[in-house]
Design an enzyme around this catalytic site. Structure first.
Site, short mmCIF file in Angstrom:
data_model
loop_
_atom_site.label_atom_id
_atom_site.label_comp_id
_atom_site.label_asym_id
_atom_site.label_seq_id
_atom_site.Cartn_x
_atom_site.Cartn_y
_atom_site.Cartn_z
N GLU A 235 0.88 -1.16 0.00
CA GLU A 235 0.00 0.00 0.00
C GLU A 235 0.93 1.21 0.00
OE1 GLU A 235 -2.24 0.87 3.54
OE2 GLU A 235 -3.51 2.30 2.48
N ARG B 186 5.57 -12.48 9.40
CA ARG B 186 6.28 -11.26 9.04
C ARG B 186 7.58 -11.17 9.82
NH1 ARG B 186 2.07 -7.05 10.26
NH2 ARG B 186 3.47 -5.85 8.93
N LYS C 202 4.75 0.41 10.68
CA LYS C 202 4.63 1.64 9.90
C LYS C 202 4.32 2.82 10.80
CE LYS C 202 3.36 0.52 5.35
NZ LYS C 202 2.33 0.22 4.35
#
Length: 564
Positions: A39, A265, A275
């Site tokens: 994204e 992850r 993020k």
RNA sequence: UGGGGCGUAGCCAAGUGGUUAAGGCACCGGUUUUUGGUACCGGCAUUCGGAGGUUCGAGUCCUCCCGCCCCAGCCA
């Protein structure tokens, strides 16, 4: 089976590759297509690198292809700046998507049409409930949800309403389109998830063309199907979404049937990869920007001097599995050192200079000595290094009262100057406050090049720079951003920021040829570490960043001795 | 106590019922060395979260238990 499909001994093996291999063998797919779907709402970091290496690596290993797809379904958060940086970073990492650059926004019209199909089939409905009400109706982890009063609206009415949503007849948030699945499902994602919402944000690519946007759940799998993705690989937190992913694929007339697989992850010690936290560090000025060399962002690592190949090697070594795991940053550092040991040319640089005058060396004379550029790589050749009566050495390479294990310079001790001569310290000069300001030494002319013809040995070799030829530079010494391996494990994560993650040294003395090192070029300062020329360099003052220090067993010995 | 996952050394991670439980990082010794670097050699799990069970044989199969992670955004 083609060569590309044949696993070799050094090819990475993991459960995803096993699945792909089995699928190929069973003929359930004829070739593989993967995708990396960021994204565009932030910069890529080393966690993304794991995913990039996996997806592009899969495509490479099995002779398929990997798409780069921007998952741009939320105009409120996405920006062109990120779209550009992401492409730059993926390329830098060493991967090429060729013609296969896509955006979820490319499919907005198709996605919209499929939503209408779902509505016509009675499998989706327009809900007038507010966001708060939807949450209330959804139930909890242990209690089933309740049906919205609008759940049984006739298909015709839903279609009409949905079209009006598209044409902007309703305010943001006034209505949503929901899948009609099962409000009592144990899986909360299946309790009539929202498929479309009304959002009046300016989209970086489609501008103001749309005011309804598909949610991740509605967009992702269908985009995969459009692109003929065979293996849609994502992280563990999407595992609970897989039933919804499959439900949509089954209930829509999509061209292909992609499948989703999940892996853990990346987590790393001494840093943060969320993020949210990275944005916080940048916005609040804890670091200098997205490319601050202390950050785990790809742009930060690049500026730090970490080679892309080292990151790829790291990704290969950590493997791919489903267990949440925290990797020690020491493994990344090992990969960096291993790569740079082979690749980086050596130079000498004195970071904390101490003047040495060689009393028996002729005044005003300059000799040119030959130094090996990289003992690990003969093809790197040699260079010329000027030598003269006055040189700089590292302050820490001298001790006035050294312990016996100290192999460097001390009163009356002899050491080798790398690529030059043996010198012996004859005198120590101090200023009135008692601080050592200069050393007096003698050299042995017979030891030119660093070998004694009489065969006598010297325990230590130290680096040096000729004082009249030295280049003044700024050197930035970087260390872990966080002092503890698990920032935030106890208390506020920001309190764990290391107080000295950056130490700036001015007036460092460098070999003269370093003046022309182009930014991004890496090298080793002998006995100290790997460094890279920073873009902040000017003609007057070159700037070098420390990528990573060399392993330092002397420091270890000292620590042990001190710790007793 | 709904649903979905995960538990093999300090950190990762192979292992898909059959010799002594891969490999890497870290750590500890040693050799080599004109970088106290590199390279090389050696050491490092009698045991796989725990307890039972099946089997000639279990890290792998079954049962129960324990621990950790994810999901209640109109984020992705």
């Amino acid at each position: 089976m083609s060569d590309a499909e044949t696993p070799t001994d050094d090819a990475p093996r993991d459960f995803i590759r096993d699945i792909v291999h089995a699928d190929l063998e069973a003929g359930s797919v004829s070739g593989i297509v993967t995708r990396f779907p960021p994204e565009p709402n932030g910069y890529l970091h080393i966690g993304h690198a794991k995913s990039i290496c996996l997806n592009f690596g899969l495509a490479h290993d099995f002779g398929g292809r990997c798409h780069l797809r921007f998952d741009d379904t939320n105009p409120l958060k996405e920006e062109m700046e990120y779209i550009d940086s992401i492409q730059e970073d993926v390329r830098w990492l060493g991967f090429d998507w060729g013609e296969h650059l896509f955006h979820t926004s490319d499919y907005f019209e198709q996605l919209y049409q499929w939503a209408e199909v779902l509505i016509s089939d009675g499998k989706a409905y327009v809900d007038d409930l507010s966001a708060d009400e939807i949450r209330e109706y959804r139930g909890t982890l242990k209690e089933p949800g309740r049906s919205s009063p609008f759940r049984d609206r006739p298909a015709e009415e839903n279609l009409d309403l949905f079209r009006k949503m598209r044409t902007g007849e309703f305010a943001d948030g006034e209505k949503v389109l929901r899948a009609r699945i099962d409000m009592a499902s144990g899986n909360i994602n299946m309790r009539d998830p929202v498929l479309y919402r009304i959002l009046r944000g300016h989209h970086p690519r489609t501008g103001d063309q749309w005011c309804v946007y598909p949610t991740y759940d509605f967009a992702h799998g269908q985009s995969d199907a459009i692109e003929s993705i065979t293996h849609s690989v994502c992280t563990l937190e999407f595992e609970g979404h897989r039933p919804l992913y499959d439900w949509l694929i089954e209930n829509l007339p999509v061209p292909t049937q992609p499948h989703q697989y999940e892996f853990a992850r990346l987590e790393l010690t001494h840093t943060v990869l969320s993020k949210r936290k990275l944005i916080h560090l940048v916005r609040d000025g804890h670091v200098a920007g997205w490319d601050d060399p202390r950050l785990p962002t790809l742009s930060g690592l690049r500026r730090r001097g970490v080679p892309a190949a080292a990151i790829r090697d790291f990704a290969a070594r950590i493997g791919v599995s489903k267990s949440n795991s925290v990797h020690e940053i020491a493994l990344l550092e090992h990969c960096v050192r291993e790569n740079l040991n082979k690749a980086a040319e050596r130079r000498m640089a004195v970071l904390d200079p101490l003047k040495v005058v060689i009393e028996n060396y002729p005044d005003c004379e300059t000799e040119i000595l030959e130094a090996v550029n990289n003992p690990e790589d003969e093809s790197a050749g040699t260079r010329n290094v000027p030598f003269s009566r006055e040189i700089w050495i590292e302050r820490s390479d001298f001790m006035e009262d050294p312990p016996k294990k100290f192999f460097r310079l001390g009163p009356g001790r002899e050491v080798r100057l790398r690529w030059a001569y043996f010198i012996t310290c004859t005198d120590v000069i101090k200023d009135p406050s008692g601080e050592i300001v200069e050393l007096r030494c003698t050299y042995d002319p017979a030891t030119k090049g660093g070998q004694a013809p009489d065969g006598r040995k010297v325990k230590g070799t130290i680096h040096w720079v000729s004082a009249p030829h030295a280049l003044d530079a700024e050197v930035r010494l970087y260390d872990h951003l966080f002092a503890r391996p698990d920032p935030g494990a106890e208390g506020d994560w920001l309190d764990d920021l290391a107080p000295h993650s950056l130490e700036i040294r001015h007036g460092c003395k460098l070999e003269p040829d370093l003046a022309t090192f182009e930014p991004g070029r890496t090298l080793q300062f002998e006995r100290q570490g790997y460094f890279v020329a920073d873009p902040d360099s000017t003609v007057d003052t070159p700037v070098f960043n420390r990528t990573i220090g060399l392993r330092d067993s002397w420091a270890k010995i000292q620590k042990k001795a001190g710790g007793k």
